[in-house]
Scaffold this motif. Structure first.
Motif, PDB file in Angstrom:
ATOM      1  N   GLY A 126       0.790  -1.222   0.000  1.00  7.87           N
ATOM      2  CA  GLY A 126       0.000   0.000   0.000  1.00  7.87           C
ATOM      3  C   GLY A 126       0.821   1.269   0.000  1.00  7.87           C
ATOM      4  O   GLY A 126       0.392   2.278   0.538  1.00  7.87           O
ATOM      5  N   ALA A 127       1.993   1.246  -0.573  1.00  4.21           N
ATOM      6  CA  ALA A 127       2.853   2.434  -0.580  1.00  4.21           C
ATOM      7  C   ALA A 127       3.316   2.661  -2.016  1.00  4.21           C
ATOM      8  O   ALA A 127       2.571   2.424  -2.946  1.00  4.21           O
ATOM      9  CB  ALA A 127       4.022   2.236   0.360  1.00  4.21           C
ATOM     10  N   ALA A 128       4.548   3.095  -2.203  1.00  6.40           N
ATOM     11  CA  ALA A 128       5.079   3.288  -3.545  1.00  6.40           C
ATOM     12  C   ALA A 128       6.573   3.014  -3.503  1.00  6.40           C
ATOM     13  O   ALA A 128       7.198   3.211  -2.472  1.00  6.40           O
ATOM     14  CB  ALA A 128       4.831   4.718  -4.022  1.00  6.40           C
ATOM     15  N   GLY A 129       7.124   2.584  -4.594  1.00 12.90           N
ATOM     16  CA  GLY A 129       8.564   2.385  -4.644  1.00 12.90           C
ATOM     17  C   GLY A 129       8.931   0.955  -4.953  1.00 12.90           C
ATOM     18  O   GLY A 129       8.067   0.104  -5.158  1.00 12.90           O
ATOM     19  N   GLY A 130      10.228   0.675  -5.003  1.00 10.22           N
ATOM     20  CA  GLY A 130      10.710  -0.659  -5.311  1.00 10.22           C
ATOM     21  C   GLY A 130      11.948  -0.954  -4.487  1.00 10.22           C
ATOM     22  O   GLY A 130      12.486  -0.083  -3.821  1.00 10.22           O
ATOM     23  N   TYR A 131      12.373  -2.221  -4.527  1.00 13.72           N
ATOM     24  CA  TYR A 131      13.572  -2.594  -3.785  1.00 13.72           C
ATOM     25  C   TYR A 131      14.326  -3.633  -4.573  1.00 13.72           C
ATOM     26  O   TYR A 131      13.776  -4.277  -5.472  1.00 13.72           O
ATOM     27  CB  TYR A 131      13.203  -3.173  -2.412  1.00 13.72           C
ATOM     28  N   ILE A 132      15.595  -3.775  -4.220  1.00  7.87           N
ATOM     29  CA  ILE A 132      16.382  -4.907  -4.731  1.00  7.87           C
ATOM     30  C   ILE A 132      17.090  -5.530  -3.538  1.00  7.87           C
ATOM     31  O   ILE A 132      17.652  -4.813  -2.708  1.00  7.87           O
ATOM     32  CB  ILE A 132      17.402  -4.441  -5.779  1.00  7.87           C
ATOM     33  N   GLY A 133      17.033  -6.857  -3.446  1.00  6.12           N
ATOM     34  CA  GLY A 133      17.702  -7.540  -2.342  1.00  6.12           C
ATOM     35  C   GLY A 133      18.672  -8.566  -2.873  1.00  6.12           C
ATOM     36  O   GLY A 133      18.470  -9.120  -3.955  1.00  6.12           O
ATOM     37  N   GLY A 134      19.725  -8.815  -2.135  1.00  4.23           N
ATOM     38  CA  GLY A 134      20.699  -9.810  -2.589  1.00  4.23           C
ATOM     39  C   GLY A 134      21.900  -9.810  -1.683  1.00  4.23           C
ATOM     40  O   GLY A 134      21.843  -9.353  -0.542  1.00  4.23           O
ATOM     41  N   LYS A 135      23.018 -10.295  -2.218  1.00  7.04           N
ATOM     42  CA  LYS A 135      24.222 -10.360  -1.400  1.00  7.04           C
ATOM     43  C   LYS A 135      24.754  -8.955  -1.151  1.00  7.04           C
ATOM     44  O   LYS A 135      24.497  -8.017  -1.885  1.00  7.04           O
ATOM     45  CB  LYS A 135      25.282 -11.179  -2.143  1.00  7.04           C
ATOM     46  N   LYS A 136      25.592  -8.859  -0.114  1.00  6.53           N
ATOM     47  CA  LYS A 136      26.102  -7.548   0.282  1.00  6.53           C
ATOM     48  C   LYS A 136      26.922  -6.911  -0.848  1.00  6.53           C
ATOM     49  O   LYS A 136      26.862  -5.711  -1.071  1.00  6.53           O
ATOM     50  CB  LYS A 136      26.940  -7.686   1.546  1.00  6.53           C
ATOM     51  N   GLU A 137      27.713  -7.743  -1.593  1.00  7.40           N
ATOM     52  CA  GLU A 137      28.531  -7.153  -2.670  1.00  7.40           C
ATOM     53  C   GLU A 137      27.638  -6.512  -3.715  1.00  7.40           C
ATOM     54  O   GLU A 137      27.943  -5.437  -4.252  1.00  7.40           O
ATOM     55  CB  GLU A 137      29.382  -8.208  -3.372  1.00  7.40           C
ATOM     56  N   LEU A 138      26.511  -7.218  -4.006  1.00 10.03           N
ATOM     57  CA  LEU A 138      25.599  -6.684  -5.022  1.00 10.03           C
ATOM     58  C   LEU A 138      25.044  -5.346  -4.584  1.00 10.03           C
ATOM     59  O   LEU A 138      25.029  -4.373  -5.352  1.00 10.03           O
ATOM     60  CB  LEU A 138      24.455  -7.681  -5.240  1.00 10.03           C
ATOM     61  N   ILE A 139      24.582  -5.271  -3.338  1.00  9.11           N
ATOM     62  CA  ILE A 139      23.943  -4.037  -2.883  1.00  9.11           C
ATOM     63  C   ILE A 139      24.966  -2.918  -2.756  1.00  9.11           C
ATOM     64  O   ILE A 139      24.693  -1.764  -3.084  1.00  9.11           O
ATOM     65  CB  ILE A 139      23.198  -4.279  -1.564  1.00  9.11           C
ATOM     66  N   ASP A 140      26.180  -3.247  -2.313  1.00  2.06           N
ATOM     67  CA  ASP A 140      27.224  -2.209  -2.263  1.00  2.06           C
ATOM     68  C   ASP A 140      27.490  -1.660  -3.653  1.00  2.06           C
ATOM     69  O   ASP A 140      27.638  -0.454  -3.844  1.00  2.06           O
ATOM     70  CB  ASP A 140      28.526  -2.796  -1.695  1.00  2.06           C
ATOM     71  N   TYR A 141      27.542  -2.569  -4.613  1.00  5.96           N
ATOM     72  CA  TYR A 141      27.773  -2.134  -5.989  1.00  5.96           C
ATOM     73  C   TYR A 141      26.645  -1.225  -6.458  1.00  5.96           C
ATOM     74  O   TYR A 141      26.875  -0.186  -7.069  1.00  5.96           O
ATOM     75  CB  TYR A 141      27.875  -3.364  -6.883  1.00  5.96           C
ATOM     76  N   LEU A 142      25.391  -1.593  -6.130  1.00  2.00           N
ATOM     77  CA  LEU A 142      24.265  -0.764  -6.569  1.00  2.00           C
ATOM     78  C   LEU A 142      24.267   0.576  -5.853  1.00  2.00           C
ATOM     79  O   LEU A 142      23.910   1.599  -6.423  1.00  2.00           O
ATOM     80  CB  LEU A 142      22.947  -1.493  -6.330  1.00  2.00           C
ATOM     81  N   ARG A 143      24.669   0.594  -4.604  1.00  2.00           N
ATOM     82  CA  ARG A 143      24.722   1.871  -3.896  1.00  2.00           C
ATOM     83  C   ARG A 143      25.692   2.832  -4.567  1.00  2.00           C
ATOM     84  O   ARG A 143      25.534   4.041  -4.527  1.00  2.00           O
ATOM     85  CB  ARG A 143      25.177   1.668  -2.456  1.00  2.00           C
ATOM     86  N   THR A 144      26.705   2.271  -5.181  1.00  2.00           N
ATOM     87  CA  THR A 144      27.705   3.110  -5.820  1.00  2.00           C
ATOM     88  C   THR A 144      27.356   3.443  -7.256  1.00  2.00           C
ATOM     89  O   THR A 144      27.546   4.568  -7.693  1.00  2.00           O
ATOM     90  CB  THR A 144      29.067   2.403  -5.808  1.00  2.00           C
ATOM     91  N   TYR A 145      26.844   2.448  -7.998  1.00  2.00           N
ATOM     92  CA  TYR A 145      26.709   2.625  -9.437  1.00  2.00           C
ATOM     93  C   TYR A 145      25.283   2.673  -9.956  1.00  2.00           C
ATOM     94  O   TYR A 145      25.090   2.773 -11.149  1.00  2.00           O
ATOM     95  CB  TYR A 145      27.472   1.507 -10.172  1.00  2.00           C
ATOM     96  N   SER A 146      24.291   2.587  -9.089  1.00  2.00           N
ATOM     97  CA  SER A 146      22.928   2.624  -9.609  1.00  2.00           C
ATOM     98  C   SER A 146      22.599   4.038 -10.071  1.00  2.00           C
ATOM     99  O   SER A 146      22.960   5.011  -9.415  1.00  2.00           O
ATOM    100  CB  SER A 146      21.967   2.206  -8.505  1.00  2.00           C
ATOM    101  N   HIS A 147      21.890   4.141 -11.186  1.00  2.00           N
ATOM    102  CA  HIS A 147      21.537   5.464 -11.703  1.00  2.00           C
ATOM    103  C   HIS A 147      20.661   6.198 -10.709  1.00  2.00           C
ATOM    104  O   HIS A 147      20.722   7.407 -10.562  1.00  2.00           O
ATOM    105  CB  HIS A 147      20.754   5.333 -13.013  1.00  2.00           C
TER     106      HIS A 147
END
Lengths: 450, 560
Positions: free
Chosen positions: B380-401
């Motif tokens: 009942g809100a808005a938005g999206g998420y991505i979950g996975g291993k820590k390396e993946l999320i660290d990479y997305l924190r740095t390089y996600s548009h």
């Protein structure tokens, strides 16, 4: 006659044989060889490891609201980094309008606009925006980035030509990439360069007039550029538009609610008839202190996005509380048009105060509320420049002024701007605070860069 | 039991509706199919393939009856002819042209739209335009209030009469767990955060927009999903279109399902990788593509691919089908590729505790490399998420548009997600979350079964809360939507281009907030309209079950 038939027969035989040769090649691998290839293949890891001290990895943590006085990483500072130009983030009227909406509609809309996701608040906000900007129609998106990134590919397709400024922001670049059109970059704010490109295109057209009759052309520019703080020379662009028959798409995220006597943006600033601009796109995340974005223009143009704008059709609509906050913010903008003058005066003040810092140069117009401070001389590598600027920013943060570096994706940008510190001016900052910030930056530059 | 042979058959072959006969968990089940009333054939249930599936997997896509297909084409043909006629009349000014037109000063510019592009829009879509974009003025819960609108010029313009149609049963909003509420713990928490933090954020995650609330949300989402780490974004669509390009690039291969959502397709295109499409939910097609890709490498240069990414969704929203996740994971492991699972509709809606399609199949979340989902539907809100291993999320924190250029999520929306996730997990001290997940499962089973008994063609998996009911003919699309609205039920109808041209459908989205009375009312009206419009195409009518009361445990379904 016998010779030509003979050659023809030989040619056919050759063709027949060459075909079978290709087929044979593909089925040459035995099952065992295929299995070996599958065994041996090693993919790259899904993501390469990121070094722990990467500058973009460790975010600042803001505890509490990101308003005028902001608590960053536990330290209380004056906020010179959030794009809260009109100070509406903490406005009580805006918050109570959002609260009323929350009590009536809940939080989410649970659907895209086409399937029971259109609320009366959305319709009201679209009407209000169209009336404010004096256009026929407006359309709302639920995410600022997606606004221009969905608008451009709705009109410009493969084979069309888009002339875009070098310093265009990343959202525009993604919109252009999604459109698959021919992109022609012209030097930043250089009308002579743009005219050269247009003339070249004209000579191309004369060679192939049938194709030219169906190739659409667009110019995409920003009112106030996010990456350089400059204003675009709109009157000259209008002249070029009618001379070369190109349509103009104007991105006004930074100039909406900032330029012009009533905050209507760059068209009001230059006194241009708004119908001369085909599409104006802006996000509501800066001056309006909400979330989302809108496009406005004539119905002929805007209505098309209701079926072709990907970010509009395939995504859930904007939560009503954010739309109500935006409506209230618009009300405030209409009721007190003197805040724009105040903001401009503050911008001029700090622009002057920041001149003459040794080692740092101010990039941006004097009335732009989002400036950049770049290094006068680079250290040689971008990495070292970034580290140096980080030290300046840390010095300021420790003394109570919250600043940030402008963040880019270095490998993805078409024309990567040099590293810089972003300075954002809001109406809530007092003159003492502005002077304090300027003197602190002078101090920091002295201690770090000398 | 052990001497039964297993075979792998793609869903497209399952054109007959099968219902399990004494399905017992973990063991082979036999499927009884009625081809016509005289013969009965036994097919081994395709699903217990080597023990990959721990529960029966019932998915059906009944074939379009031949007569209906022919009539549908005829219908579209007639509409097209009339379209040409009307265009001709408009061109010669016999009929008034109500389209918006280009400015006088710009009439000599290259036309912005090609005439043909808009043919469908002007002549087909315009006739039934009132079925979409219906404006509502209340919370999008189980019952909703709609603003009445009329058109005096055949849908070219609408005027609002000012009246409000109250208490329409809402079968169109994606409100699976009923968290679209204007009162309750979630709303109160969101109100508190709103008064403290304000509505906007005015900065990006990497600059000054990372609030403590965002960090709290991400830790909670990671715990909810059972992954190491997670990252949240402001828009579900943008989560796909901005993160897939960060993960793959040129020289990589994307294998994408035929019916993937526009956001996945856009993200795949923007990444620059090579895209190959496999048939919908068809594991043989996927395996063939994987084999070919690894054996032959990149086209022309024959270099090996850098990585292979498989894009699938949990529940496909137009078909109502559930991805064959155990087989996809088995294939992914065998061919060393990566899996990107988009759980936009399945998170919260599947699984005994609402953890999504991974829990539904009893699999390990660590097997899915990238778990993506949205907060719009079940939370009942808005938005999206991505979950996975820590390396993946660290990479997305740095390089996600999105992290570098897009404004972060609004605080009250974040609080709504936090409260609803805690409610689903049971951490708020109540049983509401669990009860809702079970209620949704019961509603799904009940509703789907009753519709099939009535004789409609229903696509998709037995357990999916998205229920597509086939309409086929273009006129019935508009008629169904209007008739249901007259009876105070709001439904969603979809046609071309969201679906193949002859397969238009009505799509019901069930919710935990629907009570049995609401479902019964809706079913009664659907039955009436179905008779009125002759929509009961199914030739494999189910024998209706004896009327029995709802029972609590429906996860081990036993039918006789």
């Amino acid at each position: 006659a016998c010779k030509t038939e003979g050659i023809l027969i030989l040619w056919i035989i050759r063709l027949l044989f060459s075909k079978t040769y290709k087929l044979q090649e593909r089925s040459d691998l035995t099952l065992k060889e295929k299995e070996e290839l599958i065994e041996e293949w090693q993919p790259e890891p899904l993501v390469p490891p990121v070094p722990k001290d990467h500058p973009a990895l460790n975010y600042n943590i803001v505890s509490g609201p990101p308003t005028h006085i902001i608590t960053v990483n536990g330290k209380e500072c004056i906020n010179f980094a959030s794009f809260n130009f009109l100070g509406l983030l903490n406005n009580e009227k805006v918050k109570s309008a959002a609260q009323a909406s929350l009590k009536k509609y809940g939080v989410g809309t649970c659907g895209p606009r086409g399937f029971y996701g259109t609320f009366d608040v959305h319709l009201e906000l679209e009407e209000r925006l169209a009336k404010f900007m004096r256009t026929e129609e407006a359309i709302i998106y639920s995410y600022g980035f997606a606004t221009i990134a969905s608008a451009i590919p709705a009109y410009s397709k493969r084979g069309d030509i888009v002339f875009v400024d070098e310093a265009a922001c990343f959202a525009i670049q993604k919109g252009l990439q999604a459109s698959r059109s021919n992109i022609k970059l012209f030097k930043h704010n250089d009308m002579a360069d743009l005219e050269r490109l247009l003339k070249e295109q004209e000579t191309e057209d004369q060679k192939n007039p049938r194709k030219a009759r169906v190739t659409r052309r667009f110019i995409v520019v920003e009112g106030l550029y996010m990456n350089t703080g400059d204003i675009c020379p709109l009157p000259e662009l209008i002249k070029l538009k009618y001379k070369y028959k190109v349509r103009i798409f104007l991105e006004e995220s930074l100039s909406f609610g900032v330029l012009g006597e009533h905050g209507r943006g760059i068209t009001e600033h230059f006194g241009i008839n708004i119908d001369d601009i085909d599409l104006i796109s802006a996000n509501m995340e800066n001056s309006l202190a909400s979330i989302g974005g809108f496009c406005c223009g004539r119905s002929f143009i805007i209505d098309h996005q209701r079926l072709s704008g990907q970010g509009y059709c395939f995504s859930a609509s904007l939560p009503p509380l954010l739309a109500a906050a935006a409506i209230e913010a618009l009300n405030i903008m209409e009721d007190s048009p003197d805040i724009f003058q105040t903001l401009r005066a503050k911008c001029e003040r700090i622009h002057k105060a920041l001149q003459g810092i040794s080692g740092l140069k101010v990039v941006g117009e004097s009335f732009s509320p989002a400036l950049h401070l770049q290094l006068e001389e680079s250290c040689g590598s971008r990495e070292n420049d970034v580290k140096l600027l980080k030290r300046v920013v840390d010095y300021c943060m420790n003394s109570g002024i919250a600043l940030t570096q402008a963040r880019y994706l270095e490998k993805e940008e078409k024309c990567l701007p040099p590293p810089s510190i972003r300075v954002v001016i809001t109406v809530e900052q007092t003159e003492q605070e502005l002077d304090k910030a300027a003197s602190l930056l002078k101090e920091a530059a002295q201690s770090v860069l000398n | 039991m052990t001497d039964l042979k297993y075979r792998l058959a793609p869903a497209s072959e399952m054109s007959r509706y099968c219902f399990p006969n004494n399905a017992v968990s973990g063991d082979a089940s036999r499927c009884v199919c009625l081809i016509d009333s005289s013969t009965v054939e036994e097919i081994n249930h395709i699903v217990h393939n080597g023990g990959l599936y721990k529960r029966p997997f019932n998915e059906a896509f009944e074939e379009t009856p031949m007569l209906v297909a022919v009539l549908t084409y005829v219908g579209y043909g007639v509409l097209t002819l009339f379209g040409y006629l009307r265009d001709f009349m408009r061109q010669w000014k016999i009929e008034k042209c109500q389209n918006a037109t280009e400015r006088e000063e710009q009439k000599d510019f290259v036309p912005l739209y090609q005439d043909f592009e808009n043919f469908y829009n002007r002549n087909l879509y315009m006739r039934i335009r009132d079925s979409w974009n219906r404006p509502i003025c209340s919370v999008p819960g189980a019952k909703v209030d709609m603003m009445e609108r009329v058109s005096h010029d055949y849908n070219w313009t609408f005027t609002y009469t000012g009246r409000v149609i109250k208490d329409i049963i809402n079968m169109g909003s994606y409100n699976y767990l009923g968290f679209a509420q204007k009162t309750g713990a979630c709303q109160e928490a969101a109100a508190k955060v709103l008064s403290q933090y304000g509505a906007g954020v005015c900065s990006t995650r990497q600059e000054m927009g990372n609030l403590d609330k965002h960090e709290e949300l991400e830790k909670l989402v990671a715990r909810f999903l059972g992954v190491e780490s997670a990252m949240a974004y402001g828009m579900g669509f943008a989560t796909n279109s901005m993160n897939i390009p960060a993960l793959v690039g040129k020289g990589c291969l994307i294998l994408s399902d035929e019916l993937n959502h526009a956001s996945l397709v856009l993200g795949a295109r923007l990444s620059g990788a090579t895209i190959r499409i496999f048939k919908h939910n068809n594991m043989q097609s996927l395996e063939k593509l994987l084999k070919d890709a690894i054996v032959h490498g990149q086209p022309r240069t024959r270099r090996p691919w850098k990585k292979i990414l498989i894009l699938v969704e949990g529940i496909y929203s137009m078909e109502g089908s559930i991805v064959r996740l155990p087989e996809v994971i088995a294939l992914k492991k065998k061919y060393k590729s990566y899996l990107y699972l988009d759980e936009a509709h399945s998170i919260g809606a599947l699984g005994p505790s609402g953890r999504g399609v991974v829990e539904y199949f009893g699999l390990n979340p660590e097997d899915v490399d990238v778990m993506m989902g949205t907060f719009t539907k079940s939370f009942g809100a808005a938005g999206g998420y991505i979950g996975g291993k820590k390396e993946l999320i660290d990479y997305l924190r740095t390089y996600s548009h999105s992290a570098a250029y897009a404004t972060s999520m609004s605080p009250p929306v974040v609080e709504q997600i936090i409260t609803s996730v805690k409610c689903i997990m049971g951490e708020d001290g109540t049983n509401i979350g669990r009860a809702r997940v079970q209620q949704l499962a019961e509603n799904t089973r009940y509703f789907r079964r009753r519709l099939k008994e009535m004789g409609f063609i229903i696509y998709g998996n037995e357990d999916s809360p998205v229920v597509p009911l086939m309409l086929y003919m273009p006129a019935k699309i508009g008629a169904f939507g209007r008739e249901m609205l007259k009876r105070n039920i709001g439904v969603v109808v979809v046609g071309f281009p969201a679906t193949p041209i002859i397969e238009s459908r009505a799509r019901f989205c069930l919710s935990a907030a629907h009570t049995k009375e609401m479902l019964d009312t809706a079913l009664k009206e659907i039955n009436e309209v179905g008779d009125l419009l002759q929509l009961k195409y199914s030739r494999r009518r189910l024998v209706p079950l004896l009327d029995r009361p709802f029972d609590e445990t429906t996860y081990e379904e036993t039918e006789d």
